[in-house]
Scaffold this active site. Structure first.
Site, mmCIF file in Angstrom:
data_model
loop_
_atom_site.group_PDB
_atom_site.id
_atom_site.type_symbol
_atom_site.label_atom_id
_atom_site.label_comp_id
_atom_site.label_asym_id
_atom_site.label_seq_id
_atom_site.Cartn_x
_atom_site.Cartn_y
_atom_site.Cartn_z
ATOM 1 N N GLY A 274 38.359 39.319 48.163
ATOM 2 C CA GLY A 274 37.573 39.214 46.938
ATOM 3 C C GLY A 274 37.159 40.593 46.457
ATOM 4 C CB SER A 275 34.211 41.682 44.515
ATOM 5 O OG SER A 275 34.364 40.639 43.587
ATOM 6 C CB THR A 276 35.082 43.837 49.751
ATOM 7 O OG1 THR A 276 36.029 42.836 50.112
ATOM 8 C CG2 THR A 276 33.684 43.324 50.027
ATOM 9 C CG ASP A 694 31.462 39.676 43.682
ATOM 10 O OD1 ASP A 694 31.833 39.194 44.753
ATOM 11 O OD2 ASP A 694 32.225 39.981 42.745
#
Lengths: 694, 367
Positions: A274-276, A694
């Site tokens: 995901g956003s990481t 997030d």
């Protein structure tokens, strides 16, 4: 004459046996007469980086028997079974085995050994062996691993460094008579064992303890399927702590399922980050000049890629923003645009350079490599979703290793777990210095990105990770679990990857919580606060000076599930059950007024914007289908073909669908009156791709 | 011709004394550990071997001075004694069973193995019978068959014990005597063939015999069962090398080698005294045969000649078979090494027989 011939033959035969075959026969006879008593080597100690003992070997007794020497096997079995707390049948079976030597029970405690000794059964003896003693129980279990009964390392560093730790076993060889008794003038040989070498890990017992503590809290609060925390020194690649849940106690590994001790989730679990992963997208794009911090983006709440619409987690979008703000908001359309600007070839080049799709090379067995769509197969849509950390799976260690390069002036390092091997006297036999893999991005880009990520924590979605007195840089992430070819609707992985202190990172930490079962699953909720806690404790423990006058974030990032602005669905003319289902699923509370089966009026009206969780009042009217010839057409927007068909059927209307997916438009406008039995033409379209906040 | 008595054959006497001394010493060495374990007395067998040696020597000296010719007067009781003993040993209660075979007669505290006495009796009988007519020997039915039948009967009774080794050695001795008496080789071949024909069904009836017999070809095929004795014996002999491990230094005697003081004593000799010691023992037996045959040839009459031949053949055949078995060269049969193996009454009667041989040597004519 005949006698001479015959007897000469005998002499020749004797001569042949004694002078030609003699050595061989003598050696064989010797082997037959020699009885071995194994003398195990003391297995080496495993230390943490500061010389604290994590695993040591302690001497224990093991009981064995020479079955041929035991006369009254029944009686002996009974006594032995009692002394060793074993089943009598099992002991008897061992004693009646047709072998010269059999283990009765390995690694028994002192009292048990004494009990057995006091029985004084001829043919039953004790030998000193060693047992692994885990000073901190299950601390760092997956790193340490364990050794089996015969002193052989089975998992973890115990397995990898088995040769070094094992030492060289010795033997006591004694010449015995045919029934195993000592004989006069017997040959004795003592081959002493050589103790194993010691291992000094990069692990810091104290930091590991922080990690284990936080993991316990995570398990307690979120009850996830898996949880991983890794702490790394980004300047050296040394792993300071690596913890997993579920875990086990190496001393009693047999009590845990194999799936637990055999898999180290830190290096084995493949998940969509995901956003990481936007750290990687940003690093690549900044390095390639595909984006500058000051570039402006406009987010209308969605982005069209190929024939699909990808929606931002923020309804209505983030509007006009700089790239810096895109990062702070973790805006999906913004990052997708950046990823598309970068292009497939360059994006893949960096994914590769950061080490995804390859083993990090950590010295542990069972490392996975993640999953990628092959570059040749990747579509534009794939590139778009990969930019926000979907359609690509990584292991926790892969991601942390890659992210650590940002804190190491762009140089990717090989993660190390072992500092040194030392001998019995503590002298260093072998050292494991940091191993740079390659310069992935320039020092400049790394600095820029670090500044960007610092702002994500101080101003953006990462605020919950802010470390008092030190600050932090990092990125949250929430992703859905891929299950059966699609995304699971209710299984998430919340994570945080970050560095602290913000301006001169001493530690890089990854926190990953997979499939939490509580009400929270966002990375900002389940992972960022854990990062903050571990980073704060670790930096203080490491005596890293605090930074004076550091600006704290104004407020914590919204912690509860925020109320979303939603469009009120129009359910007028819906049968009451359908209307209720529809509204509840959309996040509203329903109240009804009056009697009847059809909704005649709703408050608030369909189409207005309301906050999720609002109450909707439905007014019902008695419905007599037979009596009513004119029927009001319901609003079918957003329904599946099946749902729309079922509602129309109940109203006495027919559905003529076009396309697939969900209702996007209808020829007969909602609210118009039509005759019973009219065919309603509805257009269906594939759903927009929803992304997660997030 | 009046017999002017000379002194007995000194070389033969010394040879036997040497073998006897080696035997007593080796019995002690081979058995000291075993007897310590089983009887708590290292000298258990040694003391008995010494006692029987003394008794045997007394018997031997008695026979040296006992005119062999007078034996002829006792032929009937001698033959009868042999068969009575062979029947007695088979009677339960009288015969003592050891290792599934009854080869002993228990008389109070003494156990008496009749095998050697029976051999002696049959030898005397055969020598007497063959010597009565030098002509009949050329006839199969009149000259060869009667002795074969007597011997065959005795052998059959021995086989019932069962004791294949003794039966075979008895047959060997009688065949040698009949041959020495001048029987036609064709007759002897017939006998041997018939004997083999008789042995085949015996083996076929009890297959374990064949397995044991043939184990010497590849003892390692079944090291725990049929090959066990041979392997342990070969280990012992092989360990000896040229000079041996030294007297008393055997390792195989620590319960590894069964029968190490009786049938397999030669293996311990090989282990402790090496190739040199083993060769010396074989040479002593050769010396015995040489002197024995020398006496037979120089004997004053056919009875003496055949008697001397029989006794010499007895020792020679038995030594050959024993050493052959122990060295894994012959099928395994339980048979003792004359003068050396432990065995009370056997030793006694072997020495008595040597006494007869020495007595005959006093009447030899030098040509």
């Amino acid at each position: 004459m005949i006698a001479i011939v015959f007897f000469s033959m005998l002499i020749i035969r004797v001569g042949y046996l004694q002078l030609v075959e003699g050595d061989r026969l003598r050696d064989e006879a010797m082997d037959v007469r020699m009885r071995d008593v194994p003398l195990e080597a003391k297995r080496g100690t495993i230390y943490d980086r500061n010389g604290h003992e994590l695993v040591t070997s302690v001497s224990v007794d093991s009981a064995y028997a020479f079955p041929p020497q035991i006369e009254d096997k029944q009686g002996a079995a009974e006594k032995i079974a009692q002394a060793l707390q074993m089943d009598k049948e099992v002991v008897y079976e061992k004693l009646t085995e047709k072998v010269g030597f059999v283990w009765l029970k390995r690694r028994i405690d002192f009292d048990t050994a004494q009990r057995l000794k006091s029985l004084d059964i001829s043919g039953v003896e004790l030998v000193e062996e060693s047992r692994r003693f885990y000073h901190q129980d299950s601390l760092a279990a997956h790193i340490l691993g364990f050794a089996g009964d015969d002193n052989q390392g089975l998992t973890g560093v115990e397995a990898v460094f088995d040769q070094e730790l094992r030492g060289i076993p010795g033997r006591i060889v004694i010449e015995k008579d045919a029934v195993g008794q000592n004989i006069p003038e017997a040959l004795h040989k003592l081959i002493p064992s050589e103790p194993g070498q010691n291992l000094v890990l990069t692990i810091d017992q104290t930091v590991q303890f922080f990690v284990e503590r936080e993991l316990d809290v995570i398990m307690d609060v979120h009850k996830p399927k898996l949880a991983v925390i890794i702490v790394m020194n980004p300047k050296t690649g040394e792993i300071l702590a690596m913890g997993n849940r579920p875990t086990y106690n190496p001393a009693t590994w047999r009590d845990s399922p194999q799936s637990v001790w055999d898999h180290n989730p830190s290096i084995w679990y493949n998940y969509e980050p995901g956003s990481t992963f936007k750290i990687i997208t940003a690093a690549s794009a900044l390095e390639e000049g595909a984006v500058k911090l000051t570039d402006t983006f406009h987010d209308p709440g969605y982005i069209k890629v190929a024939d699909r619409t990808i929606r931002c987690w923020q309804d209505g979008g983030h509007g006009s923003q700089t790239f810096e703000e895109v990062a702070q908001n973790s805006c999906n359309p913004g990052f997708i645009e950046v990823g598309l600007r970068l292009g497939k070839e360059k994006f893949y080049k960096y994914i590769d350079a950061f080490g995804f799709g390859q083993r990090t090379g950590i010295i542990l067995p069972g490392e996975e490599v993640g999953l990628q769509i092959a570059e040749s197969d990747a579509t534009e849509l794939n590139i778009a979703t990969m930019s926000i950390g979907q359609s690509i799976a990584v292991t926790p260690l892969q991601l942390l290793t890659a992210a650590s390069a940002v804190a190491n002036d762009g140089v990717l390092l090989k993660p190390t777990l072992v500092k040194a091997i030392t001998d019995v006297e503590g002298r260093v036999v072998k050292e494991f210095p940091p191993e740079p893999v390659r310069q992935v991005i320039s020092k400049n880009t790394a600095q820029t990105l670090l500044g960007l990520l610092t702002k994500v924590v101080s101003k953006g979605t990462g605020r919950n990770a802010f470390v008092d007195g030190y600050g932090a840089a990092g990125k949250t992430g929430t992703a859905q679990v891929v299950e059966g070819g699609g995304y699971s609707p209710d299984k998430y992985v919340g994570s945080f990857v970050g560095y602290a202190p913000a301006h001169d990172p001493q530690i890089a930490i990854l926190v990953m919580v997979a499939e939490p079962t509580g009400s929270m699953y966002y990375g900002s909720q389940v992972a960022a606060p854990v990062f903050k806690s571990i980073a704060l404790d670790t930096l203080r423990y490491m005596r890293v000076p605090e930074i004076a006058g550091l600006e704290k974030p104004q407020m914590p990032y919204v912690f509860e599930v925020p109320r979303e602005k939603l469009n009120m669905p129009n359910v007028v003319n819906y049968p009451v059950e359908e209307a209720e289902n529809h509204l509840v699923n959309a996040g509203f509370i329903v109240q009804t007024r009056g009697e009847g089966e059809i909704v005649c009026k709703q408050i608030p009206q369909g189409g207005v914007e309301v906050l999720s969780g609002a109450t909707v009042i439905l007014e019902l009217q008695p419905h007599d289908i037979g009596a009513v010839e004119e029927i009001t057409v319901p609003d079918l927007t957003g329904l599946s073909i099946k749902e729309a068909g079922s509602i129309l059927e109940k109203l006495g209307l027919y559905l003529n669908p076009t396309g697939t997916g969900f209702a996007a438009g209808q020829q007969e406008e909602p609210g118009t009156r039509v005759r019973r039995g009219t065919i309603i033409n509805v257009e269906f379209q594939p759903p927009a791709i929803k992304t997660i906040r997030d | 011709m009046s017999s002017k008595r000379k002194s007995p054959d000194f070389v033969l006497f010394i040879t036997v004394m040497c073998l006897l001394v080696i035997g007593v010493v080796m019995v002690l060495s081979a058995s000291e550990y075993k007897t310590l374990i089983y009887y708590n007395d290292s000298f258990y067998y040694f003391k008995r071997q010494l006692l029987w040696s003394v008794l045997g020597l007394i018997g031997m000296f008695y026979m040296i001075n006992f005119d062999y010719k007078r034996l002829r007067q006792y032929i009937t009781p001698i033959l009868a004694a042999a068969f009575i003993l062979l029947v007695l040993v088979l009677i339960p209660g009288v015969g003592v069973e050891v290792n599934d075979a009854t080869r002993w007669i228990g008389i109070g505290p003494i156990q008496f193995a009749p095998a050697e006495l029976v051999k002696l009796c049959i030898i005397i009988f055969t020598a007497y019978g063959l010597s009565r007519s030098r002509e009949r020997i050329k006839s199969f039915t009149a000259g060869v068959l009667p002795y074969m039948i007597v011997m065959g009967l005795a052998a059959l009774l021995i086989l019932l014990q069962p004791d294949l080794g003794t039966a075979l050695s008895l047959a060997g001795i009688v065949i040698v005597m009949v041959f020495a008496a001048g029987a036609r080789p064709s007759h002897l071949i017939t006998v041997v063939a018939a004997g083999l024909a008789a042995v085949v069904p015996l083996i076929a009836l009890e297959p374990y015999r064949l397995k044991r017999l043939m184990a010497f070809l590849d003892p390692w095929a079944d090291p725990q069962e049929t090959g066990f004795h041979i392997i342990q014996g070969l280990y012992a002999i092989g360990s000896g090398g040229l000079f041996g491990l030294g007297l008393g230094q055997s390792k195989q005697k620590f319960l590894y080698l069964p029968e190490n003081h009786t049938d397999f004593i030669f293996a311990i000799i090989g282990e402790e005294l090496g190739f040199i010691g083993a060769t010396l023992v074989i040479m002593l037996f050769l010396l015995f045969i040489w002197r024995g045959l020398k006496i037979a040839i120089a004997s004053p009459d056919p009875f003496a000649s055949l008697l001397a031949t029989g006794i010499t053949a007895w020792v020679g055949v038995q030594a050959f078979i024993n050493i052959g078995v122990v060295t894994g060269s012959l099928p395994i049969t339980g048979i003792t090494l004359p003068f050396i193996s432990f065995g009370g009454t056997s030793l006694l009667f072997t020495l008595v027989a040597v006494g007869i041989l020495l007595n005959i040597s006093r009447f030899t004519t030098t040509r």
